[in-house]
Design a protein around this motif. Sequence first.
Motif, PDB file in Angstrom:
ATOM      1  N   UNK A  39      36.710  31.645  24.494  1.00  0.00           N
ATOM      2  CA  UNK A  39      36.080  32.856  23.982  1.00  0.00           C
ATOM      3  C   UNK A  39      36.990  34.047  24.287  1.00  0.00           C
ATOM      4  N   UNK A  40      37.381  34.776  23.246  1.00  0.00           N
ATOM      5  CA  UNK A  40      38.282  35.906  23.457  1.00  0.00           C
ATOM      6  C   UNK A  40      37.552  37.046  24.160  1.00  0.00           C
ATOM      7  N   UNK A  41      38.182  37.625  25.164  1.00  0.00           N
ATOM      8  CA  UNK A  41      37.609  38.704  25.947  1.00  0.00           C
ATOM      9  C   UNK A  41      38.265  40.033  25.554  1.00  0.00           C
ATOM     10  N   UNK A  42      37.508  41.102  25.679  1.00  0.00           N
ATOM     11  CA  UNK A  42      37.999  42.414  25.242  1.00  0.00           C
ATOM     12  C   UNK A  42      38.548  43.192  26.435  1.00  0.00           C
ATOM     13  N   UNK A  43      39.856  43.417  26.414  1.00  0.00           N
ATOM     14  CA  UNK A  43      40.518  44.274  27.386  1.00  0.00           C
ATOM     15  C   UNK A  43      41.360  45.286  26.619  1.00  0.00           C
ATOM     16  N   UNK A  44      41.468  46.502  27.141  1.00  0.00           N
ATOM     17  CA  UNK A  44      42.326  47.491  26.497  1.00  0.00           C
ATOM     18  C   UNK A  44      43.785  47.080  26.690  1.00  0.00           C
ATOM     19  N   UNK A  45      44.665  47.740  25.955  1.00  0.00           N
ATOM     20  CA  UNK A  45      46.090  47.415  26.048  1.00  0.00           C
ATOM     21  C   UNK A  45      46.614  47.580  27.469  1.00  0.00           C
ATOM     22  N   UNK A  46      46.245  48.676  28.113  1.00  0.00           N
ATOM     23  CA  UNK A  46      46.722  48.909  29.477  1.00  0.00           C
ATOM     24  C   UNK A  46      46.114  47.915  30.448  1.00  0.00           C
ATOM     25  N   UNK A  47      44.834  47.613  30.292  1.00  0.00           N
ATOM     26  CA  UNK A  47      44.194  46.612  31.149  1.00  0.00           C
ATOM     27  C   UNK A  47      44.889  45.262  30.999  1.00  0.00           C
ATOM     28  N   UNK A  63      41.946  51.562  36.898  1.00  0.00           N
ATOM     29  CA  UNK A  63      42.106  50.446  35.972  1.00  0.00           C
ATOM     30  C   UNK A  63      41.724  49.115  36.619  1.00  0.00           C
ATOM     31  N   UNK A  64      42.095  48.924  37.873  1.00  0.00           N
ATOM     32  CA  UNK A  64      41.722  47.684  38.557  1.00  0.00           C
ATOM     33  C   UNK A  64      40.196  47.564  38.622  1.00  0.00           C
ATOM     34  N   UNK A  65      39.522  48.686  38.869  1.00  0.00           N
ATOM     35  CA  UNK A  65      38.066  48.678  38.898  1.00  0.00           C
ATOM     36  C   UNK A  65      37.469  48.218  37.576  1.00  0.00           C
ATOM     37  N   UNK A  66      38.011  48.728  36.463  1.00  0.00           N
ATOM     38  CA  UNK A  66      37.509  48.328  35.145  1.00  0.00           C
ATOM     39  C   UNK A  66      37.794  46.854  34.865  1.00  0.00           C
ATOM     40  N   UNK A  67      38.993  46.389  35.254  1.00  0.00           N
ATOM     41  CA  UNK A  67      39.343  44.983  35.039  1.00  0.00           C
ATOM     42  C   UNK A  67      38.410  44.076  35.831  1.00  0.00           C
ATOM     43  N   UNK A  68      38.153  44.440  37.069  1.00  0.00           N
ATOM     44  CA  UNK A  68      37.262  43.633  37.907  1.00  0.00           C
ATOM     45  C   UNK A  68      35.859  43.555  37.312  1.00  0.00           C
ATOM     46  N   UNK A  85      40.123  36.354  40.332  1.00  0.00           N
ATOM     47  CA  UNK A  85      39.793  37.596  41.011  1.00  0.00           C
ATOM     48  C   UNK A  85      41.054  38.377  41.340  1.00  0.00           C
ATOM     49  N   UNK A  86      40.882  39.672  41.586  1.00  0.00           N
ATOM     50  CA  UNK A  86      41.976  40.525  42.039  1.00  0.00           C
ATOM     51  C   UNK A  86      41.619  41.008  43.436  1.00  0.00           C
ATOM     52  N   UNK A  87      42.406  40.582  44.400  1.00  0.00           N
ATOM     53  CA  UNK A  87      42.143  40.911  45.798  1.00  0.00           C
ATOM     54  C   UNK A  87      42.871  42.204  46.184  1.00  0.00           C
ATOM     55  N   UNK A 141      44.809  44.429  48.716  1.00  0.00           N
ATOM     56  CA  UNK A 141      45.607  44.349  49.937  1.00  0.00           C
ATOM     57  C   UNK A 141      45.682  45.766  50.478  1.00  0.00           C
ATOM     58  N   UNK A 142      44.962  46.027  51.523  1.00  0.00           N
ATOM     59  CA  UNK A 142      44.723  47.386  52.016  1.00  0.00           C
ATOM     60  C   UNK A 142      46.010  48.181  52.167  1.00  0.00           C
ATOM     61  N   UNK A 143      45.996  49.400  51.588  1.00  0.00           N
ATOM     62  CA  UNK A 143      47.092  50.365  51.683  1.00  0.00           C
ATOM     63  C   UNK A 143      48.397  49.869  51.049  1.00  0.00           C
ATOM     64  N   UNK A 144      48.318  48.763  50.295  1.00  0.00           N
ATOM     65  CA  UNK A 144      49.543  48.208  49.713  1.00  0.00           C
ATOM     66  C   UNK A 144      49.436  48.021  48.210  1.00  0.00           C
ATOM     67  N   UNK A 145      48.446  47.224  47.785  1.00  0.00           N
ATOM     68  CA  UNK A 145      48.335  46.932  46.363  1.00  0.00           C
ATOM     69  C   UNK A 145      47.311  45.850  46.102  1.00  0.00           C
ATOM     70  N   UNK A 146      47.668  44.866  45.225  1.00  0.00           N
ATOM     71  CA  UNK A 146      46.702  43.870  44.795  1.00  0.00           C
ATOM     72  C   UNK A 146      47.343  42.500  44.635  1.00  0.00           C
ATOM     73  N   UNK A 147      46.474  41.479  44.655  1.00  0.00           N
ATOM     74  CA  UNK A 147      46.923  40.104  44.477  1.00  0.00           C
ATOM     75  C   UNK A 147      45.965  39.394  43.520  1.00  0.00           C
TER      76      UNK A 147
END
Length: 232
Positions: free
Chosen positions: A153-161, A199-204, A215-217, A219-225
């Motif tokens: 099933x195709x999911x809707x994400x914006x280009x940037x997402x 953007x990460x919030x919207x993706x999640x 999932x997107x974890x 990583x405090x004060x660094x980024x995401x995984x």
Amino acid sequence: MERFETIMIVDDEEEIIELMTDFLSLEGYQVLQATDVKCATELFISNKVDCILLDVMMPGEDGFSFCKKLRLHSDVPILFLSAKETDTDKIRGFTLGGDDYITKSATPSEIVARVKAVERRCIKPYSFSKQTSLIFGDFQIDEEAQSISYRNQQLIFTTTEYKILKYLAENANKVRTYDQILEQVWGMGRYDFHTVRVYIGKIREKLDAYNCGVTIETIWATGYKFKQGRTA
């Protein structure tokens, strides 16, 4: 599609519409003009629109509301035009799914440059890469089609997402820093880590809503995984 063909300008100031039409036409774009959301909606339904320059403040329904409605069924690139320069308004624009936020103090040449920057991010260059899909169980990112699906099933994400999610998925189980994400997706220093967080919030939200098993974890004060499975 090798480039954007049709750009729609939605603004209640006709002088701005005419000025931007002249500049965009010189660059070879076809331009559709709308002075309110009602007209914009009709044009969008009856035409193939590749990109929208959208004024935030208009009589009646505003640009934020129009963007929110479009994002229910379309990932067309949207660049907000606004006289407001506060971080709150910029964050709201990105949260609603905007691809850029431009203040009206910008010159027409800068606005055209920003349109072209979004165009470069949206148009996938020809590649000899054999790998065209990233697969995590039933979750799949098709790089050739630039689409994301779960159980076919195709999911809707914006280009940037899509760009952010694809970059993180390509580096699954590896930490990507705020700076790395900004450089990879935007390629310039206009934005900061707050933009990435929005953007990460919207993706999640979408991953959770679709129950995708990835999932997107944080990583405090660094980024995401990016990880397959869910965090506890």
